[in-house]
Design a protein around this motif. Structure first.
Motif, PDB file in Angstrom:
ATOM      1  N   ASN A  82      -6.239   2.023  -5.264  1.00  0.00           N
ATOM      2  CA  ASN A  82      -5.816   3.158  -4.450  1.00  0.00           C
ATOM      3  C   ASN A  82      -5.146   4.243  -5.284  1.00  0.00           C
ATOM      4  OD1 ASN A  82      -6.768   1.815  -2.228  1.00  0.00           O
ATOM      5  ND2 ASN A  82      -4.771   1.142  -1.498  1.00  0.00           N
ATOM      6  N   GLY A 123      -6.554  -1.802   1.410  1.00  0.00           N
ATOM      7  CA  GLY A 123      -6.911  -1.376   0.070  1.00  0.00           C
ATOM      8  C   GLY A 123      -8.413  -1.312  -0.107  1.00  0.00           C
ATOM      9  N   GLY A 339      -5.332  -5.458  -0.987  1.00  0.00           N
ATOM     10  CA  GLY A 339      -4.346  -4.517  -0.493  1.00  0.00           C
ATOM     11  C   GLY A 339      -3.124  -5.201   0.081  1.00  0.00           C
TER      12      GLY A 339
END
Length: 464
Positions: A82, A123, A339
């Protein structure tokens, strides 16, 4: 007549902007929404397989080697995840975000969840959205650098809105996450269109989202428009929000700290997730529970601690939030993919459950507040998370959502899970930051600074 001509010219420019971005955001939303639908379906299949075959957990170290080897061979340019998307939004160029980010993160995330890693899914969705948007941008003619920035933000909004079923929050998240204290409002419409279309595309593929309910303070007759604001309840919300901000700081620092330790002590990158997998298995043995593996949204075991169970009295243990931080920090810090947001939901919801018991407050409301407020603090997106609360739980408690997210955001300090976030305004300071400062550079400068009251060697020599 001159003002009328000027107004007509402005309105024509606005019409062209709306038409142009409608044409650009629609295919982007369809593509990203379809990718999110396939990802969510794959994740459901992997989670169901892990529930059916619990011994898959013991293959987590082997899965870690596979993930590490794949990224070592093909993913070094996209390993920033990210943060790479955020960097490209700030400074488009250098070939953009490679298309291979999308399949790599999808496969790695599914493997992580199949074998029991404690990770999230945002994510993956955001990286798929950014990767696909960057690739489409390279095929589109006449896109300026500003257009590419907006297109990447729209890809982020599409990924977020599609994977969580919150398109409005996804659009605001894409605007808010890039720079702390400033939003590019001109990108709102493209992000909103992409998020809405991605969400509808997911639904068209038959992908649904879990529904939450906050009902303890609502009238029995189901009337709407109630005003549940109570001064004592609001005081408890503010106390809880301080704790939510503190725990989000602990979460972010735990993940970053373990990432640094693994990189420092394990030279071979493909071995880091293997060691992390072994540690996860050890943690399961120490604590005698698997409640903190995977997403933690639901479980076939009715007695397990999950995000959904946290909305009920007795649905979480007092230290569930801390154990989820530990499991997730080891998983993500060692190099597994997926994520942090859904684990943040788990941490916030279970902590809200515990605080509700301690404070004598409604359990379902405080679980909802924890879910969005810990996320708001860890990503520095209080506005997006307030809107997410409305989309997930209904608008009756909007004031509580806003208060919890705002205070938690402030109390988390200069921390966050996305270190590439730029800082326009430091928290608690109305002055605008001069130059370019990110969470990463701020952390590094503070780490290098001598402790308060201790002279640096340069200062000491200057006084001689």
């Amino acid at each position: 007549m001159y003002p009328m001509k000027l107004l007509a010219r402005e309105q024509l420019a606005v019409f062209r902007f709306v038409l142009r971005w409608s044409l650009l955001a629609t295919p982007l939303g369809i593509v990203v929404g379809s990718a999110c639908a396939f990802f969510l379906w794959s994740l459901d299949q992997a989670t169901a397989a892990r529930f059916r075959y619990p011994d898959l957990l013991y293959l987590l170290p082997a899965a870690g080697i596979v993930i590490g080897a794949i990224y070592a061979a093909y993913g070094t340019s996209v390993d920033a995840g990210n943060n790479l998307i955020v960097d490209q939004i700030h400074e488009p160029g250098g070939g953009g975000v490679p298309l291979r980010m999308a399949p790599l993160i999808l496969v790695a995330t599914v493997l992580t969840h199949l074998f029991g890693g404690s990770a999230g899914r945002e994510g993956t969705a955001v990286q798929m959205g950014g990767s696909l948007a960057s690739s489409l941008a390279r095929w589109l003619p006449n896109l300026s650098r500003g257009d590419v920035r907006i297109f990447l933000m729209a890809g982020v909004a599409a990924g977020f809105g599609g994977v969580f079923g919150t398109p409005v929050a996804g659009a605001i998240f894409a605007l808010e996450v890039v720079t702390i204290g400033r939003m590019n409002v001109s990108a709102l419409l493209p992000c909103l269109l992409a998020g809405l279309i991605a969400d509808k595309t997911c639904a068209a593929w038959g992908i649904g989202h879990l529904q939450y309910h906050v009902e303890s303070l609502l009238p029995v007759d189901g009337q709407t428009g109630v005003d549940p604001v109570d001064r004592w309840l609001m005081a408890k919300v503010m106390i809880a929000a301080i704790a939510f901000g503190a725990v989000s700081f602990c979460f972010a620092e735990a993940v970053h700290g373990l990432q640094a330790l693994f990189r420092r002590w394990v030279a071979w990158s493909f071995l880091r997730p293997a060691i992390g997998g072994i540690l996860v298995i050890v943690l399961v043995g120490i604590f005698g529970t698997r409640d903190y593996l995977g997403l933690g949204v639901t479980s076939p075991n009715p007695h397990s601690v999950t995000i959904l169970s946290s909305f009920q009295a007795g649905g979480a243990d007092p230290w569930s939030w801390l154990l989820k931080i530990l499991f997730t920090a080891v998983t993500i810090g060692s190099g597994f993919k997926g994520g942090e947001v859904t684990p943040l939901f788990f941490v916030g919801a279970t902590m809200g459950n515990t605080l509700a018991v301690w404070l004598g407050a409604p359990v379902d409301l405080f679980a909802a507040l924890g879910l969005i407020a810990v996320f708001a603090a860890a990503t520095n997106t209080p506005i997006a998370c307030t809107v997410m609360g409305i989309e997930l739980f209904g608008g009756e408690f909007t004031v509580h959502y806003a208060m919890a997210c705002s205070i938690a955001y402030l109390m988390s300090g200069s921390s966050g899970i996305y270190l590439s976030q730029r800082i326009a305004h430091r928290k608690g300071d109305s002055a605008e930051v001069s130059g370019i400062e990110t969470l990463r550079t701020l952390r590094e400068s503070r780490r290098a600074a001598p402790p308060s009251g201790v002279e640096s060697s340069e200062d000491h020599s200057a006084t001689k």
